[in-house]
Design a protein around this motif. Structure first.
Motif, mmCIF file in Angstrom:
data_model
loop_
_atom_site.group_PDB
_atom_site.id
_atom_site.type_symbol
_atom_site.label_atom_id
_atom_site.label_comp_id
_atom_site.label_asym_id
_atom_site.label_seq_id
_atom_site.Cartn_x
_atom_site.Cartn_y
_atom_site.Cartn_z
ATOM 1 N N LEU A 15 0.819 -1.206 0.000
ATOM 2 C CA LEU A 15 0.000 0.000 0.000
ATOM 3 C C LEU A 15 0.848 1.248 0.000
ATOM 4 O O LEU A 15 0.551 2.220 -0.680
ATOM 5 C CB LEU A 15 -0.944 -0.002 1.205
ATOM 6 N N SER A 130 -10.533 -7.089 6.584
ATOM 7 C CA SER A 130 -9.135 -6.628 6.635
ATOM 8 C C SER A 130 -8.850 -6.012 8.006
ATOM 9 O O SER A 130 -9.039 -6.682 9.008
ATOM 10 C CB SER A 130 -8.851 -5.666 5.481
ATOM 11 N N GLN A 247 -3.403 5.822 5.753
ATOM 12 C CA GLN A 247 -4.861 5.667 5.763
ATOM 13 C C GLN A 247 -5.570 6.915 5.237
ATOM 14 O O GLN A 247 -6.756 7.114 5.517
ATOM 15 C CB GLN A 247 -5.355 5.328 7.176
ATOM 16 N N ASP A 264 -9.052 2.391 7.887
ATOM 17 C CA ASP A 264 -9.033 1.679 6.619
ATOM 18 C C ASP A 264 -8.558 0.240 6.783
ATOM 19 O O ASP A 264 -7.905 -0.110 7.773
ATOM 20 C CB ASP A 264 -8.117 2.395 5.623
ATOM 21 N N TRP A 266 -7.006 -3.160 4.214
ATOM 22 C CA TRP A 266 -6.578 -3.662 2.903
ATOM 23 C C TRP A 266 -5.846 -4.981 3.104
ATOM 24 O O TRP A 266 -5.073 -5.150 4.044
ATOM 25 C CB TRP A 266 -5.673 -2.641 2.209
ATOM 26 N N TRP A 277 -7.571 -8.888 -3.860
ATOM 27 C CA TRP A 277 -7.466 -7.776 -2.920
ATOM 28 C C TRP A 277 -8.833 -7.383 -2.371
ATOM 29 O O TRP A 277 -9.860 -7.479 -3.055
ATOM 30 C CB TRP A 277 -6.854 -6.556 -3.601
ATOM 31 N N THR A 279 -10.427 -3.945 -0.182
ATOM 32 C CA THR A 279 -10.180 -2.624 0.402
ATOM 33 C C THR A 279 -11.456 -2.151 1.081
ATOM 34 O O THR A 279 -12.559 -2.368 0.571
ATOM 35 C CB THR A 279 -9.755 -1.599 -0.665
ATOM 36 N N SER A 281 -13.152 0.908 4.184
ATOM 37 C CA SER A 281 -12.942 2.107 4.988
ATOM 38 C C SER A 281 -14.221 2.414 5.756
ATOM 39 O O SER A 281 -15.325 2.309 5.207
ATOM 40 C CB SER A 281 -12.569 3.293 4.092
ATOM 41 N N ILE A 305 -4.468 -3.612 -5.873
ATOM 42 C CA ILE A 305 -4.872 -2.791 -4.738
ATOM 43 C C ILE A 305 -5.190 -1.368 -5.163
ATOM 44 O O ILE A 305 -6.076 -0.719 -4.590
ATOM 45 C CB ILE A 305 -3.790 -2.806 -3.634
ATOM 46 N N GLY A 308 -8.798 -0.848 -5.980
ATOM 47 C CA GLY A 308 -9.665 -0.820 -4.811
ATOM 48 C C GLY A 308 -9.561 0.468 -4.026
ATOM 49 O O GLY A 308 -10.565 1.017 -3.564
ATOM 50 N N VAL A 309 -8.346 0.964 -3.864
ATOM 51 C CA VAL A 309 -8.136 2.225 -3.140
ATOM 52 C C VAL A 309 -8.835 3.369 -3.869
ATOM 53 O O VAL A 309 -9.522 4.200 -3.261
ATOM 54 C CB VAL A 309 -6.632 2.516 -2.977
#
Length: 327
Positions: A15, A130, A247, A264, A266, A277, A279, A281, A305, A308-309
């Motif tokens: 990340l 996660s 984060q 967050d 992940w 993955w 993700t 929050s 990732i 997803g972020v």
């Protein structure tokens, strides 16, 4: 366990690399579809009024009665409900965006002032949580300490702070092992309202092997903001509002003006024999932490990732009118 920790340590590095590359070279380009929402339709004017009565004008020799000018009927005000029209329009735009993103993406928002709840995408889908259960673990430990059930010494306090600030896995492992382990899940479910939370079959019963829905995370955050002791609440809100840069995505993408706070998560997980993955929050935004937000993306194996972020961040940014791409 040491095995669990070592398997997850590369995720933190992954990340960090993504965030550094995003800051240096700009956001990862993602295909977007959909345009601005439809403008509310204006109602047409009323039919013209019938001309004034002219009966008897020839007999009496009087001038005809002037016709009256019809008045326009004002267009009705759009019914946007308790959210208000600007916010409702952004919610509609976010729902359209959700449909374009990869994976099973779900999002939910609670307006604590009105009690209104909005959901889009696969909000009820159970997926790997996660690191978001670290917020539940911190809440549980603070409550148990205040009740005199446990003692949080200086070491435990440092671990709790690290767990929230930089999502420290080693700190979470140590606290999980020291203060009751798997028994914590019952408290998450029964006290915090995370009724869908469950350990993933075939994996260790630990904080990092739990599946939840966005609704579970929304109820957890709501509990923190409404049911915890005032001092514990202030600690958790401040910790989430001042979290480390690792984060600064997801709910954080609501924008500085909203004074958001976030926890967050992940991780690379295994489902149906394929690694992929996840993700997620959870947090708050707005004056007085008015809005509770939870967003999760269960990505396909082909997505990294970064996808997803960006997905969870852009959805939140759209809801609050912040710029996108947001991460």
């Amino acid at each position: 366990s040491a095995a669990d920790r070592s398997s997850r340590r590369p995720l933190l590095v992954a990340l960090l690399v993504v965030l550094v590359l995003a800051g240096a070279a700009g956001a990862v380009a993602l295909t977007r579809r959909g345009g601005a929402g439809p403008a509310p339709g204006a109602a047409g004017s009323s039919a013209p009024a019938v001309a004034g009565n002219l009966a008897g004008s020839a007999r009496t020799g009087s001038a005809p009665t002037p016709t009256t000018t019809p008045s326009r009927t004002p267009s009705p005000t759009p019914d946007c409900g308790s959210w208000g029209c600007p916010f409702q329009q952004r919610l509609a735009a976010a729902a359209r965006l959700v449909r374009t993103e990869p994976g099973q993406l779900g999002v939910t928002v609670l307006d604590r002032r009105t009690g209104a709840v909005w959901e889009a995408g696969t909000a009820g889908h159970l997926m790997w949580a996660s690191s978001t259960p670290k917020l539940a673990l911190a809440t549980s430990l603070l409550e148990r300490s205040r009740a005199g059930e446990i003692t949080l010494d200086a070491t435990a306090r440092r671990q709790l702070a690290a767990m929230l600030a930089v999502s420290d896995d080693d700190a979470a492992d140590a606290l999980w092992d020291r203060y009751g382990g798997a028994a914590a899940l019952a408290r998450f479910r029964d006290r915090f309202g995370m009724t869908g939370a469950t350990f993933v079959p075939g994996f260790p019963q630990r904080w990092g092997f739990i599946k939840v829905s966005t609704g579970d995370l929304r109820r957890l955050m709501t509990y923190v903001l409404t049911r915890t002791d005032a001092a514990d609440r202030a600690y958790l809100v401040q910790a989430m509002r001042t979290t480390g840069p690792i984060q600064h995505w997801g709910v954080w993408a609501a924008g500085a003006a909203q004074r958001p706070g976030a926890k967050d998560g992940w991780s690379v997980e295994l489902d149906a024999g394929a690694k992929h993955w996840c993700t997620s929050s959870v947090g708050f935004a707005g004056d007085g932490e008015r809005y509770v937000v939870a967003v999760m993306d269960d990505l396909p194996p082909s997505a990294g990732i970064a996808a997803g972020v960006h997905a969870v961040s852009d959805v939140v940014a759209t809801i609050f009118g912040a710029p996108t791409p947001a991460a």
